[in-house]
Motif scaffolding. Structure first.
Motif, short mmCIF file in Angstrom:
data_model
loop_
_atom_site.label_atom_id
_atom_site.label_comp_id
_atom_site.label_asym_id
_atom_site.label_seq_id
_atom_site.Cartn_x
_atom_site.Cartn_y
_atom_site.Cartn_z
N THR A 378 0.82 -1.20 0.00
CA THR A 378 0.00 0.00 0.00
C THR A 378 0.86 1.25 0.00
O THR A 378 1.78 1.38 0.79
CB THR A 378 -0.92 0.02 1.24
N TRP A 724 -14.49 1.78 -2.62
CA TRP A 724 -13.33 1.23 -3.29
C TRP A 724 -13.30 -0.27 -3.05
O TRP A 724 -13.41 -0.73 -1.91
CB TRP A 724 -12.04 1.86 -2.76
N THR A 725 -13.18 -1.04 -4.13
CA THR A 725 -13.15 -2.49 -4.02
C THR A 725 -11.76 -3.00 -4.37
O THR A 725 -11.27 -2.76 -5.48
CB THR A 725 -14.18 -3.14 -4.98
N ASP A 726 -11.13 -3.67 -3.43
CA ASP A 726 -9.83 -4.27 -3.66
C ASP A 726 -10.05 -5.73 -4.09
O ASP A 726 -10.31 -6.60 -3.28
CB ASP A 726 -8.99 -4.22 -2.38
N TYR A 727 -9.96 -5.96 -5.40
CA TYR A 727 -10.24 -7.29 -5.93
C TYR A 727 -9.14 -8.31 -5.60
O TYR A 727 -9.29 -9.49 -5.88
CB TYR A 727 -10.46 -7.22 -7.44
N ARG A 728 -8.04 -7.84 -5.02
CA ARG A 728 -6.99 -8.76 -4.60
C ARG A 728 -7.19 -9.26 -3.17
O ARG A 728 -6.52 -10.18 -2.72
CB ARG A 728 -5.62 -8.07 -4.72
N SER A 729 -8.11 -8.63 -2.46
CA SER A 729 -8.37 -9.01 -1.07
C SER A 729 -9.02 -10.39 -1.00
O SER A 729 -9.96 -10.69 -1.76
CB SER A 729 -9.29 -7.98 -0.41
N THR A 732 -12.78 -10.19 -0.62
CA THR A 732 -13.49 -9.86 -1.86
C THR A 732 -13.56 -11.07 -2.78
O THR A 732 -14.60 -11.35 -3.38
CB THR A 732 -12.79 -8.70 -2.58
N GLN A 785 -16.42 -3.05 0.11
CA GLN A 785 -15.96 -1.86 -0.60
C GLN A 785 -16.13 -0.57 0.19
O GLN A 785 -15.58 0.46 -0.18
CB GLN A 785 -16.71 -1.71 -1.93
N SER A 805 -12.31 7.20 0.37
CA SER A 805 -11.00 6.69 -0.03
C SER A 805 -10.29 7.66 -0.96
O SER A 805 -10.93 8.27 -1.84
CB SER A 805 -11.14 5.34 -0.73
N LYS A 816 -4.61 2.66 -7.16
CA LYS A 816 -4.43 2.29 -5.75
C LYS A 816 -5.27 3.18 -4.83
O LYS A 816 -5.53 4.33 -5.13
CB LYS A 816 -2.96 2.41 -5.36
N ARG A 817 -5.62 2.58 -3.72
CA ARG A 817 -6.20 3.38 -2.63
C ARG A 817 -5.05 3.74 -1.69
O ARG A 817 -4.46 2.88 -1.05
CB ARG A 817 -7.27 2.60 -1.88
#
Length: 832
Positions: A378, A724-729, A732, A785, A805, A816-817
């Motif tokens: 991050t 904000w959606t972190d698709y790597r999480s 998620t 999100q 965010s 990036k967030r």
């Protein structure tokens, strides 16, 4: 034509003469106008459009058709005409008259935040009665004096019909208790809360509420009975609150749009405490004025951050007159870094004598850091990426009030009722996705062109046998009606959330209502006893459909969540209203804060493409100028250069003249027109290889189809987004997989939102109870999100999500967030 015009003129005269001649008409008299029967009715106390439709057996549309002013709401004394129905109750007796008031009280409006609804509620009268006894008053303004009617016990009083207030299931009402042997009396002053009073006397909020049930709606001047512990004497004189401050304070520059109440709440002080230190506030709250905000000595001790790794930070004792901008410049760190590692600075300025942490520069930390530590993915700062979150971790716990700590209890025996209002357009979708289809067994009756010469004999035989050819209706999915697909996704997200919550032991009974986009579609549900047993309301979506539902919710203390709308007048007037989407003004303010924090040493350019004065984009320009000026670094050599460049008049050729090769060039374009933005950004992109630039935008930018994505990356677009959606999480990824399994499609933003809203508020309901509003600033749920942080929007209003965010596009084509603004750190998050 003249005859028609004459008829219209006569009709209008009849309509507008009714109020003038009302005194000569009998109550609910039936008259004939243009050959049609009408009931002439004078609106009485407590009557609503709904009660009129029920009494006179007419629809809302009919009432508003013949009485256009009713769209603004019925007012006592107005004379209206109602289409006559044989089965209607036109009796003169209404049972709604309270009689002549016994007298009047005088109420002076002290704040622009006071509304007619809350003044009426305060004195136990209706809004209609308030306006009826104050003729000529159309708006409630600060300083206005109102006459408040009251009725004594001897006067004939009939209760004003109100929406029935249902007893909430399993709710234990606190009854007034006799005073125990040991109590003292406390007089409430402006700005105090139940929590602050409880903390002052060392008792719990529950003990105060047990003795003072009305304290849930605390008012200045009210006297509270405070229980005394066994160690204290029961004979304690009435006392005024003592000053708990040691003389220390920090300075705050009043910005445009700020209020005394908002500033006092932001810094957890009372309005009187601010006025005591700043006499100017007794008469005004002027933008630009520098005021002193008191700080408790214990507060400084409790909020000082403690590093988990002493080698990662230097400690700095704040001197008199120092500012965040000055410390940032002196130690060559960003203001964001100062706030990150000293979380209390997110909410106030520096205080003389306190100790703050200064993180070592990246190069220094990289040398001393163990090689085994992994680098965080991050980006924590726009100016310098710190090597490891664990290395720079700090402990900065925030005290959570006792009454806001989650209740640890078993939920197996308790069921929560949740009402969900969505514009699903079920009937329209059903009609849209059905078509006439001929059964396969009858295809031989016609050829490809629809002719049937070869089957003529067969048709004649079937006709002679009185045979009917039936047409089969097969469900054929074509498409969704209007935007209902979005709300189906939201509904599916709700179902996913409830399924996950049920696995934790929560029992929820969901009631779904199709609102379409009409209030009429909702009204038939909300006036039932069953609906009043609801614990939580999600929706309606559209503000115009929310009004009556929100009024019912407020009167019955049912929290209502507005999940998608960003603008609603209910936010400032309804204390049980929760708005998930921040307002545009809030996003503008937070964007201006972010820019002032991160780019106070930059070459800032306003790219003027059109006149922007008075527009929302123009408001951003004004706020940026104000914040840069207040920082003290405007136009300094090492500060910010602020230039307004007339792109419309001078074109792209003059841009190189104002670009800097030594500072970051930060550009803001005050326009929301996609065409204008596309041309402007394309021209800026032509310079991106020669200058370092950051484009400040809004969360709408990525949706503009005419702007190339690579331009956003080349110009390092930065904006604030509610979601904000972190698709790597992993969370998620699991959710998307579960959603696809359940509904055979991937979730979009509406699906994520339905899940987040339901998860957050059902958990708040279960762990904090229905009156969870004041506790939400301390309440955190790990969502997909959203990063919710709800706080009070106005003194008499509801709560708005303030967690947004900061999104950044990089030149290596990543999005990036960087961080979340508006959300407090209760405990520093440490990567495992």
């Amino acid at each position: 034509m003249r005859v028609i015009l004459k008829f219209i003129v006569v009709f209008l005269l009849v309509v507008f003469e009714l109020p003038l001649n009302a005194q000569s008409l009998k109550k609910n008299e039936v008259v004939v106008i243009s050959g049609e029967k009408f009931v002439v009715h004078q609106i009485e106390t407590g009557e609503t459009i709904f009660s009129l439709t029920q009494k006179f057996k007419v629809s809302r549309e009919e009432l508003e058709k013949y009485n256009p002013k009713l769209t603004e709401g019925p007012k006592i004394g107005d004379v209206i005409k109602i289409p006559y129905r044989e089965d209607a109750d036109v009796s003169a007796k209404s049972g709604q008259e309270r009689g002549k008031p016994s007298g009047f009280l005088t109420h002076k409006v002290k704040s622009k935040n006071e509304t007619a609804y809350f003044i009426a509620r305060q004195y136990g009268i209706s809004v209609e009665e308030l306006y009826a006894h104050n003729p000529g008053v159309t708006t409630i303004k600060k300083g206005l004096k109102l006459q408040i009617p009251f009725w004594n016990e001897k006067a004939p009083v009939a209760e004003t019909p109100k929406v029935p207030v249902a007893e909430k299931k399993e709710e234990v009402k606190i009854q007034p208790q006799p005073l125990p042997a040991g109590t003292l009396t406390h007089q409430v002053v402006s700005g105090e809360t139940v929590y602050s009073i409880a903390k002052k006397y060392g008792v719990s909020e529950a003990e105060i509420l047990a003795l003072n049930p009305a304290a849930k709606n605390l008012k200045a001047g009210a006297k509270l009975s405070i229980p005394v512990t066994k160690k204290e004497t029961a004979i304690v004189p009435v006392e005024k609150p003592k000053e708990e401050f040691s003389g220390k304070y920090f300075e705050h520059i009043i910005e445009s749009g700020e209020t005394l109440w908002g500033t006092a709440r932001k810094y957890d002080v009372t309005e009187n405490e601010l006025k005591t230190l700043n006499p100017i506030l007794n008469t005004d709250f002027p933008a630009g004025a520098v005021i002193r905000v008191p700080v408790k000595e214990t507060e400084i001790e409790q909020t000082e951050a403690r590093p988990l790794n002493e080698e990662a930070f230097d400690k700095h004792d704040v001197k008199k007159g120092e500012t965040l901008y000055g410390v940032s410049k002196e130690f060559d760190v960003s203001i964001y870094e100062l706030k990150k590692y000293n979380p209390v600075l997110e909410h106030r300025n520096l205080v003389e004598g306190e100790t703050i942490l200064i993180p070592h520069k990246t190069e220094e930390a990289a040398v001393t850091q163990p090689e085994t530590e992994s680098v965080s993915e991050t980006v924590v700062s726009p100016e310098a990426a710190l090597p490891d979150e664990k290395y720079f971790a700090v402990d900065a716990t925030m005290e959570i009030p006792e009454f806001c700590k989650p209740q640890l209890r078993e939920f197996s025996s308790e069921t929560f009722d949740v009402a969900l209002f969505l514009p699903l357009f079920l009937e329209a979708n059903d009609t849209l996705n059905r078509e006439e289809a001929i059964p396969d067994s009858m295809i031989f009756l016609a050829d490809i062109n629809g002719h049937s010469p070869n089957n003529q004999h067969l048709l004649e035989v079937m006709a002679s046998q009185d045979t009917t050819i039936e047409v089969e209706r097969k469900p054929m999915f074509k498409k969704f009606y209007r935007s209902s697909e979005n709300f189906v996704q939201f509904y599916e997200g709700v179902l996913m959330a409830l399924d996950h919550l049920q696995q934790t032991g929560l029992n929820v009974r969901l009631h779904v209502f199709d609102t379409e986009q009409r209030m009429d579609a909702v009204r038939k549900f909300i006036f039932t006893d069953e609906f009043l047993q609801t614990d939580l309301i999600i929706g309606p979506i559209y503000p115009e459909v929310q009004k009556e539902v929100a009024e019912i919710a407020a009167k019955n203390r049912i929290p209502l969540v507005s999940p998608l709308a960003a603008q609603s007048g209910l936010l400032s007037s309804n204390p049980y209203y929760y708005q998930v989407n921040p307002t545009r003004d809030y996003l503008t303010q937070q964007t201006a804060d972010m820019v002032a924090e991160e780019y106070h040493n930059s070459n800032f350019i306003i790219l003027k493409t059109q006149e922007y004065a008075g527009t929302p984009e123009g408001k951003m320009v004004d706020m940026l100028q104000e914040k840069f000026f207040n920082s003290g670094f405007m136009s300094e050599r090492d500060g910010v250069n602020f230039t307004i460049y007339d792109f419309q008049r001078e074109g792209a050729f003059g841009l190189r003249r104002i670009m800097s090769t030594t500072k970051e060039n930060v550009i803001y374009i005050p326009s929301s027109d996609e065409g204008i933005l596309s041309i402007s950004i394309s021209n800026l992109n032509n310079l991106a290889s020669d200058y370092s630039m950051t484009l400040i935008g809004t969360h709408r930018y990525p949706s503009y189809q005419s702007i190339q994505i690579d331009h956003f990356h080349n110009l390092k677009l930065k904006y604030l987004a509610p979601y904000w959606t972190d698709y790597r999480s992993p969370k998620t990824i699991r959710f998307v997989s579960d959603f696809k399994t359940a509904f055979a499609t991937e979730p979009d933003n509406f699906g994520f939102q339905g899940y987040d809203v339901t998860t957050y508020f059902v958990k708040a309901l279960a762990e904090l109870g229905r009156d969870f509003g004041e506790c939400l600033p301390y309440f955190h749920v790990d969502l997909i999100q959203g990063n919710y942080h709800f706080d009070k929007y106005s003194k008499f209003g509801g709560y708005m999500n303030q967690g947004v965010s900061v999104i950044s596009y990089t030149r290596n084509y990543e999005v990036k967030r960087e961080r979340v603004k508006g959300q407090p750190r209760l405990v520093a998050e440490i990567s495992e």
